[in-house]
Write a protein that holds these residues in place. Structure first.
Motif, PDB file in Angstrom:
ATOM      1  N   SER A  91     -98.879 -12.830   3.916  1.00 51.66           N
ATOM      2  CA  SER A  91     -99.054 -13.841   3.043  1.00 51.66           C
ATOM      3  C   SER A  91     -97.631 -14.119   2.210  1.00 51.66           C
ATOM      4  O   SER A  91     -97.133 -15.248   1.908  1.00 51.66           O
ATOM      5  CB  SER A  91    -100.184 -13.833   2.128  1.00 51.66           C
ATOM      6  N   PHE A  92     -97.211 -12.898   1.533  1.00 51.42           N
ATOM      7  CA  PHE A  92     -95.997 -13.013   0.929  1.00 51.42           C
ATOM      8  C   PHE A  92     -94.959 -13.681   1.681  1.00 51.42           C
ATOM      9  O   PHE A  92     -94.119 -14.548   1.426  1.00 51.42           O
ATOM     10  CB  PHE A  92     -95.592 -11.522   0.266  1.00 51.42           C
ATOM     11  N   ASN A  93     -94.696 -13.001   3.027  1.00 53.92           N
ATOM     12  CA  ASN A  93     -93.719 -13.583   4.080  1.00 53.92           C
ATOM     13  C   ASN A  93     -94.055 -14.997   4.309  1.00 53.92           C
ATOM     14  O   ASN A  93     -93.000 -15.520   4.529  1.00 53.92           O
ATOM     15  CB  ASN A  93     -93.748 -12.776   5.260  1.00 53.92           C
TER      16      ASN A  93
ATOM     17  N   GLY B 262     -95.252 -17.301   2.501  1.00 49.80           N
ATOM     18  CA  GLY B 262     -94.691 -18.118   1.090  1.00 49.80           C
ATOM     19  C   GLY B 262     -93.107 -18.334   0.971  1.00 49.80           C
ATOM     20  O   GLY B 262     -92.455 -19.156   0.821  1.00 49.80           O
ATOM     21  N   TYR B 263     -92.482 -17.022   1.471  1.00 47.28           N
ATOM     22  CA  TYR B 263     -90.979 -16.946   1.491  1.00 47.28           C
ATOM     23  C   TYR B 263     -90.531 -17.974   2.617  1.00 47.28           C
ATOM     24  O   TYR B 263     -89.571 -18.647   2.298  1.00 47.28           O
ATOM     25  CB  TYR B 263     -90.635 -15.552   1.759  1.00 47.28           C
ATOM     26  N   ARG B 264     -91.016 -17.779   3.634  1.00 50.83           N
ATOM     27  CA  ARG B 264     -90.686 -18.617   4.998  1.00 50.83           C
ATOM     28  C   ARG B 264     -90.715 -20.017   4.862  1.00 50.83           C
ATOM     29  O   ARG B 264     -90.151 -20.865   5.434  1.00 50.83           O
ATOM     30  CB  ARG B 264     -91.286 -18.004   6.245  1.00 50.83           C
ATOM     31  N   ALA B 265     -91.934 -20.503   4.304  1.00 56.24           N
ATOM     32  CA  ALA B 265     -92.300 -21.945   4.084  1.00 56.24           C
ATOM     33  C   ALA B 265     -91.096 -22.473   3.271  1.00 56.24           C
ATOM     34  O   ALA B 265     -90.797 -23.758   3.634  1.00 56.24           O
ATOM     35  CB  ALA B 265     -93.552 -21.891   3.068  1.00 56.24           C
ATOM     36  N   PHE B 266     -90.517 -21.835   2.295  1.00 54.14           N
ATOM     37  CA  PHE B 266     -89.291 -22.544   1.631  1.00 54.14           C
ATOM     38  C   PHE B 266     -88.074 -22.246   2.265  1.00 54.14           C
ATOM     39  O   PHE B 266     -87.249 -23.076   2.379  1.00 54.14           O
ATOM     40  CB  PHE B 266     -89.381 -22.118   0.167  1.00 54.14           C
ATOM     41  N   ALA B 267     -87.826 -21.322   2.858  1.00 56.12           N
ATOM     42  CA  ALA B 267     -86.584 -20.814   3.482  1.00 56.12           C
ATOM     43  C   ALA B 267     -86.469 -21.882   4.666  1.00 56.12           C
ATOM     44  O   ALA B 267     -85.083 -21.905   5.014  1.00 56.12           O
ATOM     45  CB  ALA B 267     -86.638 -19.355   3.838  1.00 56.12           C
TER      46      ALA B 267
END
Length: 137
Positions: free
Chosen positions: A94-96, A98-103
């Motif tokens: 889930s953390f990753n 969230g990170y990848r969604a914006f990256a």
């Protein structure tokens, strides 16, 4: 090569008598997989992990010197919660996510990124309070 092996193998009734049945190979012990706990707090905690991942990316993108604090907060949650392996994987994923969604969409800090950070900050604060009030000791 397979054909060569067959050509070199003895054949006929005598060869059939010489063949011994293979001993059964021991089967490896079944690997026990840990299943998610399906605890009621996992859904909001997973959402919080997604927000933390998003904040970690966005704050770094926008030049916040304390951007690493969001990853540290995620580590603190994992340490305090001490989830089983399946729940841990869910939270890390889930953390990753969230990170990848914006990256995948943001290359520089924009007004929209700033708005997203503020909304996620508010949602994360609300989730933290809700999780603590509802599921805390």
């Amino acid at each position: 090569m397979f054909v060569v092996v067959l050509a070199l193998s003895p054949s006929g009734p005598a060869a059939a008598q010489d063949k011994k049945p293979k001993a059964e190979e021991p089967k490896p012990a079944p690997v026990e997989t840990v299943k998610p706990s399906n605890a009621p707090f996992m859904k909001p905690l997973g959402r919080l992990a997604t927000i933390l991942g998003s904040m970690h990316f966005l704050r770094g993108l926008c030049g916040d010197a304390d951007a690493e604090v969001w990853r540290a907060k995620m580590d603190d949650i994992l340490t305090a919660q001490a989830p089983n392996e399946a729940d841990r994987r869910i939270l890390v994923a889930s953390f990753n996510q969230g990170y990848r969604a914006f990256a995948s969409t943001y290359r520089k800090c924009t007004p929209a990124a700033t708005v997203a950070m503020e909304r996620y900050r508010q949602e994360g604060a609300n989730l933290s309070r809700e999780i603590s009030a509802r599921y805390g000791n």
